[in-house]
Design an enzyme around this catalytic site. Structure first.
Site, short mmCIF file in Angstrom:
data_model
loop_
_atom_site.label_atom_id
_atom_site.label_comp_id
_atom_site.label_asym_id
_atom_site.label_seq_id
_atom_site.Cartn_x
_atom_site.Cartn_y
_atom_site.Cartn_z
N ASP A 15 0.85 -1.18 0.00
CA ASP A 15 0.00 0.00 0.00
C ASP A 15 0.89 1.24 0.00
O ASP A 15 1.90 1.29 0.71
CB ASP A 15 -0.90 -0.02 1.25
CG ASP A 15 -1.91 1.11 1.27
OD1 ASP A 15 -2.99 0.92 0.70
OD2 ASP A 15 -1.60 2.17 1.84
N ILE A 16 0.54 2.24 -0.80
CA ILE A 16 1.31 3.48 -0.83
C ILE A 16 1.04 4.27 0.45
O ILE A 16 -0.12 4.49 0.82
CB ILE A 16 0.95 4.32 -2.07
CG1 ILE A 16 1.29 3.54 -3.34
CG2 ILE A 16 1.69 5.66 -2.05
CD1 ILE A 16 0.89 4.25 -4.62
N ASN A 57 -2.77 13.34 -2.77
CA ASN A 57 -3.89 13.85 -3.56
C ASN A 57 -4.31 15.24 -3.09
O ASN A 57 -4.60 16.12 -3.89
CB ASN A 57 -5.08 12.90 -3.48
CG ASN A 57 -4.94 11.70 -4.39
OD1 ASN A 57 -4.35 11.79 -5.46
ND2 ASN A 57 -5.47 10.56 -3.97
N HIS A 64 -5.30 15.20 -7.78
CA HIS A 64 -5.57 13.82 -8.18
C HIS A 64 -4.79 13.43 -9.44
O HIS A 64 -4.48 12.25 -9.63
CB HIS A 64 -7.07 13.61 -8.40
CG HIS A 64 -7.86 13.59 -7.14
ND1 HIS A 64 -7.87 12.51 -6.28
CD2 HIS A 64 -8.66 14.52 -6.56
CE1 HIS A 64 -8.64 12.77 -5.24
NE2 HIS A 64 -9.13 13.98 -5.38
N ASP A 68 -2.72 10.06 -9.70
CA ASP A 68 -2.82 9.07 -10.78
C ASP A 68 -1.47 8.78 -11.39
O ASP A 68 -1.14 7.62 -11.71
CB ASP A 68 -3.78 9.58 -11.86
CG ASP A 68 -5.24 9.54 -11.42
OD1 ASP A 68 -5.53 8.96 -10.36
OD2 ASP A 68 -6.09 10.09 -12.15
N GLU A 87 -5.04 2.70 -3.72
CA GLU A 87 -3.56 2.74 -3.76
C GLU A 87 -2.95 1.43 -3.28
O GLU A 87 -1.77 1.38 -2.90
CB GLU A 87 -3.04 3.90 -2.92
CG GLU A 87 -3.34 3.81 -1.43
CD GLU A 87 -4.66 4.46 -1.04
OE1 GLU A 87 -4.78 4.86 0.13
OE2 GLU A 87 -5.57 4.56 -1.88
#
Length: 304
Positions: A170-171, A178, A183, A187, A213
């Site tokens: 997971d980031i 964000n 956003h 992305d 994420e």
């Protein structure tokens, strides 16, 4: 006898294949209208947020009149209409760019694939099928396809007593990314993060975007100690080089949880039965460790 006549044939290089307005379309491969096809039959097609444009995308990051696709000398070009966040072709910002079959056009958070040629209908159906297995943004496998493959691999490994490991990652602190950078930056980081990981794993490994994420990696024929090494390699790959968006460097780290098939069997409290596999029970083992990695300060690998 007369002299032989030598015939010299000049081989001219094939000109690059150009697009035309005949049999051309855009297909949404990432966005709200996933899989939707827009025929490009007009001399110009305007894309934007306004209700008066030809292709409307209702996103805050898209300008009212964002870009236009127009014909010049029987070729299709995309031109940015001085939009706030820019128009991208194959991840590069463009002011005006000729389109070729297979190009990816990104406007806001929506990604289109440009298709053209005599077999455009067949290409469209191929693309729709690909969307059933692939995440449109990151271009790695999607959750649905991953679970199908995971169930198959679990059955095989249990039947033949083979190694199989799982990594959940997971980031870290992705929401602030964000919030602080937008956003579009988020992305970009998701896509680049996925690409870095793909370069760090084997061809036989199965890697997917699990949601948001979060990513998931299945490692056939790999025991837990080797899986930990792979996870640590991924962690370093993400940490060591910041991600750059709009000339701004954004440092990113990931947290990872690792499990193997033997722990799945132990948690289920039964002998190995390949005909009763439960991918979600296996995922929970790795996910619990990912949660602990978050608790321990993030940017680490937890395997116990």
């Amino acid at each position: 006898m007369g002299k032989d006549n030598t015939v010299v044939t000049v081989i001219r290089p094939m000109p690059p294949e150009e697009s035309s307005t005949e049999d051309a379309c855009l297909v949404v491969i990432n966005g709200v209208d996933l899989g939707k096809k827009y025929e490009l039959t007009q001399e110009s097609t305007v894309i934007g947020r306004s209700s008066k444009v030809d292709i409307q995308i209702d996103e805050e990051s898209i300008s009212r009149n964002h870009a236009v696709i127009e014909e010049e000398n029987n070729q299709l070009f995309i031109r940015d209409l001085k939009s706030t966040n820019g128009t991208y072709v194959n991840d590069r910002p463009v002011e005006k760019q000729g389109l070729r079959d297979g190009d990816q056009v990104k406007i806001g958070r929506t990604i289109f694939k440009f298709l053209t040629g005599s077999n455009v209908e067949a290409s469209y159906h191929d693309e729709i099928y690909r969307l059933t297995t692939t995440d449109g943004l990151t271009q790695v496998y999607n959750k649905r396809y991953f679970l199908q493959e995971m169930e198959r691999e679990m059955s095989r490994c249990l039947r033949y007593d083979r190694d199989l490991s799982l990594v959940m990652l997971d980031i870290d602190h992705f929401k602030p990314v964000n919030d602080n950078y937008g956003h579009l930056a988020g992305d970009h980081i998701l896509k680049q993060c996925a690409q870095r990981i793909v370069r760090s794993i084997r061809r036989d490994d199965i890697f997917a975007r699990y949601g948001g994420e979060e990513f998931i990696l299945l490692l056939p024929e790999i025991d837990k100690s080797q899986a930990v090494q792979t996870a640590e390699k991924i962690r370093r790959t993400i940490e060591e080089e910041p991600f750059t968006f709009d000339n701004v460097d954004i440092p990113i780290t990931v947290s990872l949880g690792v499990a193997d098939i033997r722990e799945y069997v132990q948690r289920n409290g039964r002998d190995r039965q390949e005909d009763e596999v439960n991918p979600f029970a296996f995922i929970k083992v790795a996910d619990d460790r990912l949660y602990r990695a978050k608790e321990q300060g993030r940017n680490c690998v937890v395997a116990d």
